[in-house]
Design a protein around this motif. Structure first.
Motif, short mmCIF file in Angstrom:
data_model
loop_
_atom_site.label_atom_id
_atom_site.label_comp_id
_atom_site.label_asym_id
_atom_site.label_seq_id
_atom_site.Cartn_x
_atom_site.Cartn_y
_atom_site.Cartn_z
N LEU B 21 0.86 -1.17 0.00
CA LEU B 21 0.00 0.00 0.00
C LEU B 21 0.90 1.23 0.00
O LEU B 21 1.87 1.30 0.76
CB LEU B 21 -0.90 0.00 1.24
N ARG B 22 0.51 2.22 -0.81
CA ARG B 22 1.38 3.37 -1.00
C ARG B 22 0.75 4.64 -0.43
O ARG B 22 -0.47 4.82 -0.52
CB ARG B 22 1.66 3.57 -2.48
N CYS B 23 1.61 5.51 0.10
CA CYS B 23 1.15 6.80 0.62
C CYS B 23 2.08 7.91 0.13
O CYS B 23 3.31 7.82 0.30
CB CYS B 23 1.14 6.79 2.15
N ASP B 24 1.49 8.96 -0.44
CA ASP B 24 2.22 10.16 -0.83
C ASP B 24 1.80 11.29 0.11
O ASP B 24 0.66 11.77 0.01
CB ASP B 24 1.91 10.56 -2.27
N PRO B 25 2.68 11.73 0.98
CA PRO B 25 2.29 12.76 1.95
C PRO B 25 2.23 14.13 1.31
O PRO B 25 2.63 14.32 0.16
CB PRO B 25 3.41 12.69 2.98
N ILE B 26 1.74 15.09 2.05
CA ILE B 26 1.75 16.48 1.61
C ILE B 26 3.20 16.95 1.51
O ILE B 26 4.01 16.67 2.41
CB ILE B 26 0.95 17.35 2.58
N SER B 27 3.52 17.62 0.43
CA SER B 27 4.88 18.08 0.21
C SER B 27 5.35 18.96 1.39
O SER B 27 4.64 19.87 1.81
CB SER B 27 4.95 18.90 -1.08
N GLY B 28 6.53 18.64 1.90
CA GLY B 28 7.08 19.42 3.00
C GLY B 28 6.77 18.86 4.37
O GLY B 28 7.37 19.29 5.37
N HIS B 29 5.83 17.94 4.45
CA HIS B 29 5.52 17.33 5.75
C HIS B 29 6.60 16.31 6.09
O HIS B 29 6.89 15.40 5.31
CB HIS B 29 4.14 16.66 5.71
N THR B 30 7.14 16.43 7.29
CA THR B 30 8.24 15.56 7.69
C THR B 30 7.78 14.33 8.44
O THR B 30 8.50 13.36 8.56
CB THR B 30 9.25 16.32 8.57
N ALA B 31 6.58 14.37 8.97
CA ALA B 31 6.06 13.24 9.74
C ALA B 31 5.01 12.49 8.92
O ALA B 31 4.19 13.11 8.24
CB ALA B 31 5.46 13.71 11.06
N LEU B 32 5.04 11.17 9.02
CA LEU B 32 4.09 10.33 8.29
C LEU B 32 3.62 9.20 9.19
O LEU B 32 4.43 8.60 9.92
CB LEU B 32 4.75 9.77 7.03
N TYR B 33 2.34 8.92 9.16
CA TYR B 33 1.72 7.95 10.06
C TYR B 33 0.89 6.97 9.25
O TYR B 33 0.24 7.35 8.27
CB TYR B 33 0.77 8.66 11.04
N TRP B 34 0.86 5.73 9.72
CA TRP B 34 -0.08 4.74 9.20
C TRP B 34 -1.00 4.31 10.34
O TRP B 34 -0.55 4.04 11.45
CB TRP B 34 0.65 3.51 8.68
N TYR B 35 -2.30 4.22 10.00
CA TYR B 35 -3.31 3.73 10.92
C TYR B 35 -4.13 2.66 10.22
O TYR B 35 -4.23 2.62 8.99
CB TYR B 35 -4.27 4.86 11.34
N ARG B 36 -4.78 1.82 11.02
CA ARG B 36 -5.68 0.81 10.49
C ARG B 36 -7.05 1.01 11.11
O ARG B 36 -7.17 1.24 12.33
CB ARG B 36 -5.16 -0.59 10.81
N GLN B 37 -8.08 0.90 10.28
CA GLN B 37 -9.46 1.06 10.74
C GLN B 37 -10.24 -0.17 10.33
O GLN B 37 -10.57 -0.35 9.16
CB GLN B 37 -10.10 2.32 10.15
N SER B 38 -10.53 -1.01 11.31
CA SER B 38 -11.34 -2.18 11.04
C SER B 38 -12.80 -1.76 10.98
O SER B 38 -13.18 -0.71 11.49
CB SER B 38 -11.11 -3.24 12.13
N LEU B 39 -13.63 -2.60 10.39
CA LEU B 39 -15.03 -2.25 10.11
C LEU B 39 -15.73 -1.71 11.34
O LEU B 39 -15.80 -2.38 12.37
CB LEU B 39 -15.76 -3.47 9.57
N GLY B 40 -16.24 -0.48 11.24
CA GLY B 40 -17.01 0.11 12.32
C GLY B 40 -16.21 0.48 13.55
O GLY B 40 -16.79 0.78 14.59
N GLN B 41 -14.90 0.48 13.44
CA GLN B 41 -14.05 0.75 14.60
C GLN B 41 -13.31 2.08 14.45
O GLN B 41 -13.28 2.68 13.38
CB GLN B 41 -13.02 -0.38 14.76
N LEU B 96 3.40 18.46 9.54
CA LEU B 96 4.64 19.14 9.82
C LEU B 96 5.09 18.68 11.19
O LEU B 96 4.30 18.13 11.96
CB LEU B 96 4.42 20.65 9.83
N TRP B 97 6.30 18.92 11.51
CA TRP B 97 6.74 18.67 12.88
C TRP B 97 7.61 19.84 13.30
O TRP B 97 8.81 19.84 13.09
CB TRP B 97 7.50 17.36 13.02
N LEU B 98 6.94 20.83 13.87
CA LEU B 98 7.64 22.03 14.31
C LEU B 98 7.92 21.94 15.81
O LEU B 98 9.03 22.01 16.27
CB LEU B 98 6.83 23.27 13.97
N ALA B 99 6.86 21.80 16.54
CA ALA B 99 6.97 21.63 17.99
C ALA B 99 5.62 21.14 18.47
O ALA B 99 4.59 21.53 17.94
CB ALA B 99 7.32 22.95 18.67
N GLY B 100 5.62 20.28 19.45
CA GLY B 100 4.35 19.78 19.95
C GLY B 100 3.62 18.92 18.94
O GLY B 100 4.23 18.31 18.08
#
Lengths: 114, 115
Positions: B21-41, B96-100
């Motif tokens: 599975l492929r993900c293209d983040p927003i240009s310039g964003h340094t942080a990237l996350y993957w999540y899973r969502q099971s049916l109705g959860q 982005l990951w600036l602070a917080g």
């Protein structure tokens, strides 16, 4: 570990009326962030509103506002003048001040009746 | 500007096959996350990349799951020897990951069905 609880699996509201979605959370951190995301049937998660815990003032975004009670660890979302387009699954989420993963509640399905 | 994009939108596979599975983040964003969502959860955290730091893999459910992020941009989530319980929507987000805690922006997800 942080937890987020949404106790309302489903809510209904009449068009043009107001509805409040509940969210409680548990954390030992003093600084953190809270979010409400909307997920329509298209699956696209859309940010509705964001609250920084260090801010006492409740966040507002047009028809959307929150009631943030830090001591009670409560973060409810109020939607005023509900519209048909507000129908979606709403997720409450917690973010640590260290800026990593979000912890999500189980979601509340909001139905808007015309 | 362009948001987070994911491909494919839907994927049907047979039990035991590998998927990417492929993900293209927003240009310039340094942080990237993957999540899973099971049916109705709700969403379950899988993995987090931040710049050149070692990824946080604490949410990966088994060693059949892996992810990489090339050149600090595109990410691929690989599931080997898929099982029926892997069926879910896989969502990618970037920030982005600036602070917080910066706001995470999500892609439309990939719906995976394992037969």
């Amino acid at each position: 570990a942080q937890t987020v609880t949404q106790s309302q699996p489903e809510m209904s509201v009449q068009e043009a009326e107001t509805v409040t979605l509940s969210c409680t959370y548990d954390t030992s951190e003093s600084d953190y962030y809270l979010f409400w995301y909307k997920q329509p049937p298209s699956r696209q998660m859309i940010l509705v509103i964001r609250q920084e815990a260090y801010k006492q003032q409740n966040a507002t975004e047009n028809r959307f506002s929150v009631n943030f009670q830090k001591a009670a660890k409560s973060f409810s979302l109020k939607i005023s003048d509900s519209q048909l387009g507000d129908a979606a699954m709403y997720f409450c989420a917690y973010g640590s001040e260290y800026g990593n993963k979000l912890v999500f509640g189980a979601g509340t399905i909001l139905r808007v009746k015309s | 500007g362009a948001g987070v994009s994911q491909s494919p939108s839907n994927k049907v596979t047979e039990k035991g096959k590998d998927v990417e599975l492929r993900c293209d983040p927003i240009s310039g964003h340094t942080a990237l996350y993957w999540y899973r969502q099971s049916l109705g959860q709700g969403l379950e955290f899988l993995i987090y990349f931040q710049g050149n730091s070692a990824p946080d893999k604490s949410g990966l459910p088994s060693d059949r799951f892996s992810a990489e992020r090339t050149g600090g941009s595109v990410s691929t989530l690989t599931i080997q020897r898929t099982q029926q319980e892997d069926s879910a929507v896989y969502l990618c987000a970037s920030s982005l990951w600036l602070a917080g805690q910066e706001t995470q922006y999500f892609g439309p997800g990939t719906r995976l069905l394992v037969l």
